[in-house]
Design a protein around this motif. Sequence first.
Motif, PDB file in Angstrom:
ATOM      1  N   PHE A  30       0.952  -1.299   0.036  1.00  0.00           N
ATOM      2  CA  PHE A  30       0.042   0.049  -0.080  1.00  0.00           C
ATOM      3  C   PHE A  30       0.901   1.373  -0.096  1.00  0.00           C
ATOM      4  CE2 PHE A  30      -3.363  -2.830   0.480  1.00  0.00           C
ATOM      5  CZ  PHE A  30      -4.536  -1.996   0.414  1.00  0.00           C
ATOM      6  N   GLU A  31       2.114   1.319   0.544  1.00  0.00           N
ATOM      7  CA  GLU A  31       2.739   2.459   0.624  1.00  0.00           C
ATOM      8  C   GLU A  31       3.054   2.835  -0.744  1.00  0.00           C
ATOM      9  OE1 GLU A  31       6.809  -0.208   1.721  1.00  0.00           O
ATOM     10  OE2 GLU A  31       6.009   1.629   3.038  1.00  0.00           O
ATOM     11  N   SER A  32       3.444   1.934  -1.665  1.00  0.00           N
ATOM     12  CA  SER A  32       3.940   2.433  -2.939  1.00  0.00           C
ATOM     13  C   SER A  32       2.607   3.106  -3.483  1.00  0.00           C
ATOM     14  CB  SER A  32       3.867   1.254  -3.922  1.00  0.00           C
ATOM     15  OG  SER A  32       2.868   0.311  -3.839  1.00  0.00           O
ATOM     16  N   ALA A  33       1.198   2.920  -3.169  1.00  0.00           N
ATOM     17  CA  ALA A  33       0.104   3.838  -3.431  1.00  0.00           C
ATOM     18  C   ALA A  33       0.011   4.998  -2.575  1.00  0.00           C
ATOM     19  CB  ALA A  33      -1.084   2.811  -3.437  1.00  0.00           C
ATOM     20  N   GLN A  39      -4.565  -2.204   7.918  1.00  0.00           N
ATOM     21  CA  GLN A  39      -4.960  -2.696   9.204  1.00  0.00           C
ATOM     22  C   GLN A  39      -6.130  -3.543   9.246  1.00  0.00           C
ATOM     23  OE1 GLN A  39      -3.839  -1.278  12.408  1.00  0.00           O
ATOM     24  NE2 GLN A  39      -2.348  -0.090  11.255  1.00  0.00           N
ATOM     25  N   PHE A  40      -5.816  -4.808   8.607  1.00  0.00           N
ATOM     26  CA  PHE A  40      -6.965  -5.868   8.415  1.00  0.00           C
ATOM     27  C   PHE A  40      -6.498  -6.737   9.698  1.00  0.00           C
ATOM     28  CE2 PHE A  40      -3.144  -8.149   7.055  1.00  0.00           C
ATOM     29  CZ  PHE A  40      -3.162  -9.460   7.615  1.00  0.00           C
ATOM     30  N   ARG A  41      -7.925  -7.422  10.033  1.00  0.00           N
ATOM     31  CA  ARG A  41      -7.835  -8.419  11.192  1.00  0.00           C
ATOM     32  C   ARG A  41      -7.882  -9.717  10.421  1.00  0.00           C
ATOM     33  NH1 ARG A  41     -12.342  -7.141  13.831  1.00  0.00           N
ATOM     34  NH2 ARG A  41     -12.685  -5.304  12.555  1.00  0.00           N
ATOM     35  N   PRO A  42      -7.154 -10.742  10.805  1.00  0.00           N
ATOM     36  CA  PRO A  42      -7.441 -12.414  10.328  1.00  0.00           C
ATOM     37  C   PRO A  42      -8.791 -12.467  10.244  1.00  0.00           C
ATOM     38  CG  PRO A  42      -5.751 -12.415  11.921  1.00  0.00           C
ATOM     39  CD  PRO A  42      -6.328 -10.771  12.072  1.00  0.00           C
ATOM     40  N   GLY A  43      -9.322 -12.876   8.975  1.00  0.00           N
ATOM     41  CA  GLY A  43     -10.853 -13.359   8.589  1.00  0.00           C
ATOM     42  C   GLY A  43     -11.419 -12.119   7.705  1.00  0.00           C
ATOM     43  N   GLN A  44     -10.892 -11.242   7.731  1.00  0.00           N
ATOM     44  CA  GLN A  44     -11.353 -10.037   6.986  1.00  0.00           C
ATOM     45  C   GLN A  44     -11.355 -10.177   5.548  1.00  0.00           C
ATOM     46  OE1 GLN A  44     -10.182  -6.389   9.288  1.00  0.00           O
ATOM     47  NE2 GLN A  44     -12.200  -6.199   9.355  1.00  0.00           N
ATOM     48  N   PHE A  45     -12.165  -9.519   4.737  1.00  0.00           N
ATOM     49  CA  PHE A  45     -11.730  -9.489   3.262  1.00  0.00           C
ATOM     50  C   PHE A  45     -11.678  -8.221   2.615  1.00  0.00           C
ATOM     51  CE2 PHE A  45     -16.428  -9.242   3.859  1.00  0.00           C
ATOM     52  CZ  PHE A  45     -17.004  -8.529   2.820  1.00  0.00           C
ATOM     53  N   ASN A  46     -11.006  -8.120   1.405  1.00  0.00           N
ATOM     54  CA  ASN A  46     -11.214  -6.699   0.555  1.00  0.00           C
ATOM     55  C   ASN A  46     -12.047  -7.101  -0.601  1.00  0.00           C
ATOM     56  OD1 ASN A  46      -9.442  -5.150   2.207  1.00  0.00           O
ATOM     57  ND2 ASN A  46      -7.602  -5.973   1.396  1.00  0.00           N
ATOM     58  N   SER A  59     -10.521 -12.795   0.638  1.00  0.00           N
ATOM     59  CA  SER A  59     -10.127 -12.919   1.803  1.00  0.00           C
ATOM     60  C   SER A  59      -8.574 -12.438   2.023  1.00  0.00           C
ATOM     61  CB  SER A  59     -10.141 -14.293   2.629  1.00  0.00           C
ATOM     62  OG  SER A  59     -11.375 -14.670   2.783  1.00  0.00           O
ATOM     63  N   VAL A  60      -8.384 -11.918   2.993  1.00  0.00           N
ATOM     64  CA  VAL A  60      -6.893 -11.505   3.166  1.00  0.00           C
ATOM     65  C   VAL A  60      -6.217 -12.813   3.585  1.00  0.00           C
ATOM     66  CG1 VAL A  60      -5.178 -10.406   4.603  1.00  0.00           C
ATOM     67  CG2 VAL A  60      -7.423  -9.078   3.843  1.00  0.00           C
ATOM     68  N   SER A  61      -5.210 -13.306   2.934  1.00  0.00           N
ATOM     69  CA  SER A  61      -4.504 -14.319   3.028  1.00  0.00           C
ATOM     70  C   SER A  61      -3.184 -14.191   3.760  1.00  0.00           C
ATOM     71  CB  SER A  61      -4.512 -15.347   1.897  1.00  0.00           C
ATOM     72  OG  SER A  61      -3.234 -14.525   1.028  1.00  0.00           O
ATOM     73  N   GLY A  62      -2.643 -13.071   4.070  1.00  0.00           N
ATOM     74  CA  GLY A  62      -1.538 -12.648   4.586  1.00  0.00           C
ATOM     75  C   GLY A  62      -1.067 -11.261   4.713  1.00  0.00           C
ATOM     76  N   GLY A  63       0.100 -10.796   5.378  1.00  0.00           N
ATOM     77  CA  GLY A  63       0.453  -9.481   5.515  1.00  0.00           C
ATOM     78  C   GLY A  63       0.690  -9.203   6.876  1.00  0.00           C
ATOM     79  N   SER A  64       0.564  -8.112   7.456  1.00  0.00           N
ATOM     80  CA  SER A  64       0.879  -7.785   8.774  1.00  0.00           C
ATOM     81  C   SER A  64       0.112  -6.469   9.149  1.00  0.00           C
ATOM     82  CB  SER A  64       2.524  -7.593   8.854  1.00  0.00           C
ATOM     83  OG  SER A  64       2.641  -7.252  10.304  1.00  0.00           O
ATOM     84  N   VAL A  65      -0.217  -6.544  10.287  1.00  0.00           N
ATOM     85  CA  VAL A  65      -1.159  -5.232  10.876  1.00  0.00           C
ATOM     86  C   VAL A  65      -0.168  -4.090  10.668  1.00  0.00           C
ATOM     87  CG1 VAL A  65      -3.065  -6.573  11.832  1.00  0.00           C
ATOM     88  CG2 VAL A  65      -0.965  -6.021  13.201  1.00  0.00           C
ATOM     89  N   ASP A  66       1.126  -4.257  10.927  1.00  0.00           N
ATOM     90  CA  ASP A  66       1.824  -3.341  11.348  1.00  0.00           C
ATOM     91  C   ASP A  66       2.875  -2.768  10.061  1.00  0.00           C
ATOM     92  OD1 ASP A  66       3.670  -5.518  11.367  1.00  0.00           O
ATOM     93  OD2 ASP A  66       4.248  -5.092  13.515  1.00  0.00           O
ATOM     94  N   THR A  67       2.615  -3.570   8.909  1.00  0.00           N
ATOM     95  CA  THR A  67       3.200  -3.121   7.767  1.00  0.00           C
ATOM     96  C   THR A  67       1.949  -2.671   6.646  1.00  0.00           C
ATOM     97  OG1 THR A  67       3.219  -5.289   6.538  1.00  0.00           O
ATOM     98  CG2 THR A  67       5.171  -4.633   8.032  1.00  0.00           C
ATOM     99  N   LYS A  68       2.555  -2.453   5.468  1.00  0.00           N
ATOM    100  CA  LYS A  68       1.455  -2.082   4.416  1.00  0.00           C
ATOM    101  C   LYS A  68       1.629  -3.391   3.478  1.00  0.00           C
ATOM    102  CE  LYS A  68       2.190   3.023   5.211  1.00  0.00           C
ATOM    103  NZ  LYS A  68       2.614   4.068   4.557  1.00  0.00           N
ATOM    104  N   ARG A  69       1.800  -4.276   3.750  1.00  0.00           N
ATOM    105  CA  ARG A  69       2.023  -5.308   2.804  1.00  0.00           C
ATOM    106  C   ARG A  69       0.445  -6.256   3.203  1.00  0.00           C
ATOM    107  NH1 ARG A  69       4.085 -10.166   4.438  1.00  0.00           N
ATOM    108  NH2 ARG A  69       4.577 -11.537   2.676  1.00  0.00           N
ATOM    109  N   VAL A  70      -0.165  -6.515   2.100  1.00  0.00           N
ATOM    110  CA  VAL A  70      -1.279  -7.238   2.102  1.00  0.00           C
ATOM    111  C   VAL A  70      -1.299  -8.439   1.038  1.00  0.00           C
ATOM    112  CG1 VAL A  70      -3.950  -7.553   1.703  1.00  0.00           C
ATOM    113  CG2 VAL A  70      -2.824  -5.744   3.057  1.00  0.00           C
ATOM    114  N   ARG A  96     -10.805  -2.182  -2.119  1.00  0.00           N
ATOM    115  CA  ARG A  96     -11.773  -1.643  -1.045  1.00  0.00           C
ATOM    116  C   ARG A  96     -11.821  -2.512   0.334  1.00  0.00           C
ATOM    117  NH1 ARG A  96     -17.283  -1.172  -1.416  1.00  0.00           N
ATOM    118  NH2 ARG A  96     -17.646  -2.673  -2.918  1.00  0.00           N
ATOM    119  N   GLY A  97     -11.526  -1.777   1.528  1.00  0.00           N
ATOM    120  CA  GLY A  97     -11.706  -2.789   2.494  1.00  0.00           C
ATOM    121  C   GLY A  97     -10.577  -2.333   3.680  1.00  0.00           C
ATOM    122  N   PRO A  98     -10.289  -3.001   4.563  1.00  0.00           N
ATOM    123  CA  PRO A  98     -10.831  -4.382   4.854  1.00  0.00           C
ATOM    124  C   PRO A  98     -12.379  -4.282   5.416  1.00  0.00           C
ATOM    125  CG  PRO A  98      -9.434  -4.070   6.627  1.00  0.00           C
ATOM    126  CD  PRO A  98      -9.173  -2.792   5.526  1.00  0.00           C
TER     127      PRO A  98
END
Lengths: 277, 154
Positions: A30-33, A39-46, A59-70, A96-98
Amino acid sequence: MLADSPTPRFVPVARRIQETGDVVTLEFLFESAGDSSPQFRPGQFNMLYAFGVGEIPISVSGGSVDTKRVLHTIRAVGAVSTALAKLKRHDLVGIRGPFGKSWPLLDAGGFDVVVIAGGIGLAPLRPVIHHLPGHRKCYGRIALLYGARAPEELLYRRELDQWRCTPDFQVRVTVDRAGKDWLGDVGIVTKMLSKIRVDPADTLVMMCGPEPMMRLTAQTLEDFGVDSTRTFVSMERNMKCATGTCGHCQFGPHFVCKDGPVFAYHEIADILKQREI
Amino acid sequence: MKKIEELLREHPFVQNLEEEIVAIISGCAKNVVYQSDGYVFREGDPADRFFLIRHGTVALEMTAPGREPLTFLTVKGGEILGASSLAPPYRCSFDARAVELTRTFAFDARCFREKCEADHSVGYAMLKRFMPPLIERLQTARFQCADLYGGGNR
């Protein structure tokens, strides 16, 4: 804040991983955008928009809440998912999401936790699997049961091997059919329930897969003594707006996009059996 | 060394079964070991034995010309194998290959059937033990047939 955002952010594909013949994982930074963290939580979707084709929930299948990687794992089954699965690095996607409710990781504290996935259903559970070993002291015994069509269709194979090697993490994989070189189990995922060590009276289950599989597994879990209020499932319905406005994903009294996709099984068990819904 | 009757009592298949019945059926059983990749039986073989698997894994396979054998089920320690020996035409309908060193109780099917016929309480007790795994396998076959993992995206 991205949640409930009616307009998509345009995010380039940072990496494309071919998981199986028809499944890819796309990584978005996301930072490149120039955007804030999802800030997704496991189980949420975009909602992922393939330009000129359409938008679907993934569904979000990975990444991290403290980075901008999804990460999103996508099976090419329809027009939009096929278009998304064909994207290459630097191609833009509207996101759009999460959205939606997440897996009950806090409620699972102190319980044995069993994660049950069927096929592509492993994708929304992967962030849970990433979370559990890192918070080992919060939970009792932990286990993953994963069923897939065939060995070559197993997702995240390298990670699966790592999870198998994680101490104190029971991993059982079964497939529907296999060749001679497969040394693992062949059969239905419910059969694996008797092979893991958990205390059914103190077990919380998170499950995602085809509905017939989830229904059968939920019943089997009850037979084993797992309270149905502690079995959670992720549902798939025709989500369009993702904000509970359009009604496309209505499921009895619920909207899957807003009230789900994660539900306690007992909340939906009765309507899950009705074929008209 | 433990007698086969004693060993048999440790198997999940006979849990909570009357001791008298265990004694009766153990007369038909013997220990048989299969090395890795050894065939327990082949499709078309007379189904003259059924097995209680003690340890190990057996792959149930189907074969077709020009194709690799297809494993459609694995059975492991604590499970049954060879139910075709209990009903006519007593013929094996698939290949059963030991995936690893596998120890079994092999029951002479004719001996077993005769004991069930001679004492219907034995037969009924066995029926109640054979039905659940067979129903589970039927369920597995239905799910495999439906190819549930083939579609969807979440």
